[in-house]
Write a protein that holds these residues in place. Structure first.
Motif, PDB file in Angstrom:
ATOM      1  N   GLY A  51       0.817  -1.213   0.000  1.00 43.57           N
ATOM      2  CA  GLY A  51       0.000   0.000   0.000  1.00 43.57           C
ATOM      3  C   GLY A  51       0.843   1.252   0.000  1.00 43.57           C
ATOM      4  N   GLY A  52       2.150   1.087   0.068  1.00 45.25           N
ATOM      5  CA  GLY A  52       3.048   2.229  -0.030  1.00 45.25           C
ATOM      6  C   GLY A  52       3.320   2.586  -1.477  1.00 45.25           C
ATOM      7  N   ALA A  73      17.286   8.368  -7.353  1.00 49.18           N
ATOM      8  CA  ALA A  73      16.301   9.367  -7.757  1.00 49.18           C
ATOM      9  C   ALA A  73      14.925   9.150  -7.139  1.00 49.18           C
ATOM     10  CB  ALA A  73      16.167   9.376  -9.283  1.00 49.18           C
ATOM     11  N   ARG A  74      14.749   8.098  -6.344  1.00 49.17           N
ATOM     12  CA  ARG A  74      13.425   7.846  -5.781  1.00 49.17           C
ATOM     13  C   ARG A  74      13.549   7.181  -4.415  1.00 49.17           C
ATOM     14  NH1 ARG A  74      12.074   3.195 -10.302  1.00 49.17           N
ATOM     15  NH2 ARG A  74      13.356   1.546  -9.409  1.00 49.17           N
ATOM     16  N   ASP A  75      12.461   7.244  -3.657  1.00 48.67           N
ATOM     17  CA  ASP A  75      12.428   6.612  -2.357  1.00 48.67           C
ATOM     18  C   ASP A  75      11.090   5.905  -2.163  1.00 48.67           C
ATOM     19  OD1 ASP A  75      10.571   8.614  -1.702  1.00 48.67           O
ATOM     20  OD2 ASP A  75      12.064   9.848  -0.682  1.00 48.67           O
ATOM     21  N   TYR A  76      10.996   5.169  -1.075  1.00 44.01           N
ATOM     22  CA  TYR A  76       9.799   4.383  -0.758  1.00 44.01           C
ATOM     23  C   TYR A  76       9.096   5.015   0.433  1.00 44.01           C
ATOM     24  CZ  TYR A  76       7.120   0.605   1.457  1.00 44.01           C
ATOM     25  OH  TYR A  76       6.150  -0.140   2.065  1.00 44.01           O
ATOM     26  N   THR A  77       7.802   5.265   0.277  1.00 46.83           N
ATOM     27  CA  THR A  77       6.992   5.821   1.359  1.00 46.83           C
ATOM     28  C   THR A  77       6.063   4.728   1.883  1.00 46.83           C
ATOM     29  OG1 THR A  77       7.031   8.008   0.317  1.00 46.83           O
ATOM     30  CG2 THR A  77       5.367   7.625   2.021  1.00 46.83           C
ATOM     31  N   PRO A  78       6.227   4.290   3.133  1.00 48.88           N
ATOM     32  CA  PRO A  78       5.383   3.225   3.685  1.00 48.88           C
ATOM     33  C   PRO A  78       3.919   3.666   3.784  1.00 48.88           C
ATOM     34  CG  PRO A  78       7.385   3.517   4.990  1.00 48.88           C
ATOM     35  CD  PRO A  78       7.304   4.677   4.055  1.00 48.88           C
ATOM     36  N   PRO A  79       2.985   2.706   3.819  1.00 49.49           N
ATOM     37  CA  PRO A  79       1.561   3.043   3.772  1.00 49.49           C
ATOM     38  C   PRO A  79       1.047   3.804   4.980  1.00 49.49           C
ATOM     39  CG  PRO A  79       1.876   0.690   4.194  1.00 49.49           C
ATOM     40  CD  PRO A  79       3.211   1.251   3.839  1.00 49.49           C
ATOM     41  N   GLN A  80       1.674   3.671   6.144  1.00 52.09           N
ATOM     42  CA  GLN A  80       1.162   4.329   7.338  1.00 52.09           C
ATOM     43  C   GLN A  80       1.275   5.851   7.270  1.00 52.09           C
ATOM     44  OE1 GLN A  80       3.689   2.133   7.248  1.00 52.09           O
ATOM     45  NE2 GLN A  80       5.316   2.609   8.719  1.00 52.09           N
ATOM     46  N   TYR A  81       2.019   6.353   6.302  1.00 54.35           N
ATOM     47  CA  TYR A  81       2.160   7.805   6.151  1.00 54.35           C
ATOM     48  C   TYR A  81       1.272   8.362   5.036  1.00 54.35           C
ATOM     49  CZ  TYR A  81       6.199   6.775   9.028  1.00 54.35           C
ATOM     50  OH  TYR A  81       7.008   6.319  10.039  1.00 54.35           O
ATOM     51  N   LEU A  82       0.454   7.508   4.422  1.00 55.96           N
ATOM     52  CA  LEU A  82      -0.433   7.929   3.340  1.00 55.96           C
ATOM     53  C   LEU A  82      -1.877   7.886   3.813  1.00 55.96           C
ATOM     54  CD1 LEU A  82       1.183   5.828   0.449  1.00 55.96           C
ATOM     55  CD2 LEU A  82       1.749   8.173   1.152  1.00 55.96           C
ATOM     56  N   SER A  83      -2.680   8.831   3.359  1.00 54.93           N
ATOM     57  CA  SER A  83      -4.080   8.908   3.774  1.00 54.93           C
ATOM     58  C   SER A  83      -4.991   8.179   2.801  1.00 54.93           C
ATOM     59  CB  SER A  83      -4.519  10.374   3.910  1.00 54.93           C
ATOM     60  OG  SER A  83      -3.687  11.073   4.814  1.00 54.93           O
ATOM     61  N   LEU A  84      -4.959   8.564   1.523  1.00 56.79           N
ATOM     62  CA  LEU A  84      -5.805   7.964   0.506  1.00 56.79           C
ATOM     63  C   LEU A  84      -5.055   7.907  -0.814  1.00 56.79           C
ATOM     64  CD1 LEU A  84      -9.219   9.788   1.152  1.00 56.79           C
ATOM     65  CD2 LEU A  84      -8.721   7.392   1.667  1.00 56.79           C
ATOM     66  N   GLY A 106     -11.085   3.728  -8.077  1.00 59.29           N
ATOM     67  CA  GLY A 106     -11.833   4.374  -7.010  1.00 59.29           C
ATOM     68  C   GLY A 106     -10.877   5.018  -6.033  1.00 59.29           C
ATOM     69  N   VAL A 107     -11.439   5.559  -4.960  1.00 64.17           N
ATOM     70  CA  VAL A 107     -10.639   6.157  -3.893  1.00 64.17           C
ATOM     71  C   VAL A 107     -10.357   5.061  -2.872  1.00 64.17           C
ATOM     72  CG1 VAL A 107     -10.497   7.982  -2.164  1.00 64.17           C
ATOM     73  CG2 VAL A 107     -11.775   8.373  -4.276  1.00 64.17           C
ATOM     74  N   LEU A 108      -9.079   4.721  -2.708  1.00 68.94           N
ATOM     75  CA  LEU A 108      -8.687   3.558  -1.908  1.00 68.94           C
ATOM     76  C   LEU A 108      -7.866   3.972  -0.707  1.00 68.94           C
ATOM     77  CD1 LEU A 108      -7.456   1.244  -4.818  1.00 68.94           C
ATOM     78  CD2 LEU A 108      -9.785   1.465  -3.931  1.00 68.94           C
ATOM     79  N   THR A 109      -8.003   3.227   0.373  1.00 67.83           N
ATOM     80  CA  THR A 109      -7.075   3.360   1.486  1.00 67.83           C
ATOM     81  C   THR A 109      -5.865   2.470   1.208  1.00 67.83           C
ATOM     82  OG1 THR A 109      -8.159   1.560   2.687  1.00 67.83           O
ATOM     83  CG2 THR A 109      -8.951   3.791   3.123  1.00 67.83           C
ATOM     84  N   PRO A 110      -4.730   2.760   1.805  1.00 69.76           N
ATOM     85  CA  PRO A 110      -3.542   1.928   1.540  1.00 69.76           C
ATOM     86  C   PRO A 110      -3.747   0.451   1.860  1.00 69.76           C
ATOM     87  CG  PRO A 110      -2.889   3.986   2.580  1.00 69.76           C
ATOM     88  CD  PRO A 110      -4.386   3.962   2.601  1.00 69.76           C
ATOM     89  N   SER A 111      -4.575   0.143   2.856  1.00 69.97           N
ATOM     90  CA  SER A 111      -4.772  -1.251   3.244  1.00 69.97           C
ATOM     91  C   SER A 111      -5.519  -2.055   2.190  1.00 69.97           C
ATOM     92  CB  SER A 111      -5.538  -1.308   4.567  1.00 69.97           C
ATOM     93  OG  SER A 111      -6.806  -0.690   4.444  1.00 69.97           O
ATOM     94  N   VAL A 112      -6.211  -1.399   1.265  1.00 69.84           N
ATOM     95  CA  VAL A 112      -6.991  -2.093   0.236  1.00 69.84           C
ATOM     96  C   VAL A 112      -6.118  -2.485  -0.960  1.00 69.84           C
ATOM     97  CG1 VAL A 112      -8.968  -1.838  -1.344  1.00 69.84           C
ATOM     98  CG2 VAL A 112      -9.086  -0.901   0.952  1.00 69.84           C
ATOM     99  N   ILE A 113      -4.954  -1.886  -1.078  1.00 68.12           N
ATOM    100  CA  ILE A 113      -4.126  -2.070  -2.275  1.00 68.12           C
ATOM    101  C   ILE A 113      -3.769  -3.526  -2.501  1.00 68.12           C
ATOM    102  CG2 ILE A 113      -1.921  -1.520  -3.342  1.00 68.12           C
ATOM    103  CD1 ILE A 113      -3.944   0.759  -3.361  1.00 68.12           C
ATOM    104  N   SER A 114      -3.429  -4.252  -1.452  1.00 67.72           N
ATOM    105  CA  SER A 114      -3.040  -5.653  -1.643  1.00 67.72           C
ATOM    106  C   SER A 114      -4.193  -6.462  -2.236  1.00 67.72           C
ATOM    107  CB  SER A 114      -2.587  -6.265  -0.315  1.00 67.72           C
ATOM    108  OG  SER A 114      -3.633  -6.199   0.649  1.00 67.72           O
TER     109      SER A 114
END
Length: 402
Positions: free
Chosen positions: A304-305, A369-380, A386-394
């Motif tokens: 979800g990141g 040139a890039r980094d990884y942002t974990p899902p706990q720091y993302l809102s939507l 559709g509009v998804l929460t990070p937990s739905v991505i998997s």
């Protein structure tokens, strides 16, 4: 999610308006389970197989999604005969299709890439569709092998591009996954593959417009939005908000080392959107002015990141600490089967950095040139699904790659 998504409704609405008869392919696929919204749908509409395969999981159509989809259809009209059915112009040249020389999927891919508004993954999808059209294979096995080789060639063209790899993989899954092809003669099967390839290209091209439509309820008058890097889908979101007469201002980071923020601020200035340019290290200093953060993504991973331009992670950390929502706008063809555990757990994408002064040879320079942002720091995440929460991505990834 896809059965109630705006992209599904747009796809169905377009065929109904054109009076297109149902595709026989839809009769070969299982129907979705009945729901309270079944009366709002035409069960014989020409629904693409891409969405029908998802319909069995989510069979709900709500009035707000219908209204949003209809609004998008009303706002966007045909731009001219030179554009295809998805609003994207044909490539400048047709590669081996028209010139008579041997077809090259890389040449076709580069022809599509000449269009500045076309994403790299969509260019690859268009090139793979051309592989099917120009193939001289006489059996399905030969055609699938040829298509697999073309896909591998495209992925090796830039092994560090997550969206390119994901787009090719999704294309292969979508085009070849129906068992109905095993019971048809080869010419019919090839025609069906071409049809499915073109449909997947149309779906991918519509993604940016759908995301822009879905995000509008989250942008309110008087808000301040922080953006990072040059994302075409984020630009489309802000452009749509400006066209809707929403009053907002944008804080735009410089985006070192390639200074993509300068390009993004220039585009916003053309739209008469108030924009303020920040140096990258001024994000925490300016965060108290911000109401929300909007970023794009090079790839959306299984956790979800997101993997995105360098600096996205630290912006998300600051925003999370100051209780500011972080929104991600990303097309579904960027959903990748990766599960990075830390910042070093992905293929490096290196960029040259010019500091303006000579750097001693003994000094090591970080050029990733890039980094990884974990899902706990993302809102939507705003996607064409559709509009998804990070937990739905998997869950969405599992369904995409089934």
């Amino acid at each position: 999610m896809w059965w109630r998504s705006a992209s599904f409704i747009l796809d169905r609405q377009q065929h109904q308006n054109n009076g297109v008869a149902p595709n026989p392919e839809s009769l070969l696929l299982s129907s979705p389970p009945p729901s309270m919204a079944d009366s709002a749908l035409n069960p014989k509409s020409d629904v693409s197989a891409y969405y029908q395969s998802r319909a069995s999981h989510h069979a709900v159509v709500t009035s707000d999604w219908l209204d949003q989809a209809q609004a998008a259809v009303d706002r966007h009209t045909d731009d001219g005969d030179s554009l295809g059915s998805d609003g994207i112009a044909a490539p400048i040249s047709g590669g081996g299709e028209e010139s008579g020389k041997a077809f090259s999927v890389i040449d076709e891919f580069n022809n599509w890439r000449k269009q500045p508004d076309l994403a790299e993954a969509v260019a690859a999808i268009r090139a793979l569709a051309a592989v099917i059209r120009t193939s001289e294979a006489t059996t399905m096995m030969e055609l699938e092998i040829e298509l697999k080789k073309a896909s591998d060639s495209l992925k090796s063209w830039d092994a560090t591009s997550i969206s390119l790899t994901a787009g090719c993989d999704l294309f292969m899954r979508y085009v070849t996954r129906t068992s109905a092809l095993e019971y048809e003669d080869f010419n019919s099967a090839k025609s069906r593959l071409i049809e499915r390839a073109e449909k997947f290209g149309e779906i991918s091209c519509k993604a940016r417009r759908i995301i822009a439509m879905l995000s509008q309820d989250f942008i309110f008058d008087g808000c301040t939005i922080l953006v990072h890097g040059f994302s075409r889908v984020v630009l489309e979101v802000l452009k749509t908000a400006a066209e809707n007469k929403k009053l907002f201002r944008v804080l735009c980071t410089e985006g070192r080392p390639d200074r993509t923020g300068l390009r993004f601020s220039n585009e916003l200035a053309k739209l008469d959107v108030p924009v303020k340019l920040l140096i990258d290290s001024a994000v925490a200093y300016s965060m108290d002015e911000v109401d929300m953060v909007f970023v794009g993504a090079d790839g959306v991973v299984e956790s979800g990141g997101i993997i995105n331009m360098m600096g996205t992670f630290q912006i998300a950390l600051v925003a999370h600490n100051m209780n500011k929502p972080v929104y991600v706008a990303a097309e579904s063809y960027k959903f990748a089967r990766h599960y990075p555990l830390d910042q070093k757990d992905m293929a490096p994408a290196l960029r040259p950095i010019d500091f303006g002064v000579p750097i001693p040879s003994k000094v090591e320079v970080e050029t990733s040139a890039r980094d990884y942002t974990p899902p706990q720091y993302l809102s939507l995440l705003f996607t064409d699904l559709g509009v998804l929460t990070p937990s739905v991505i998997s869950d969405e990834l599992i369904q995409l790659y089934l």
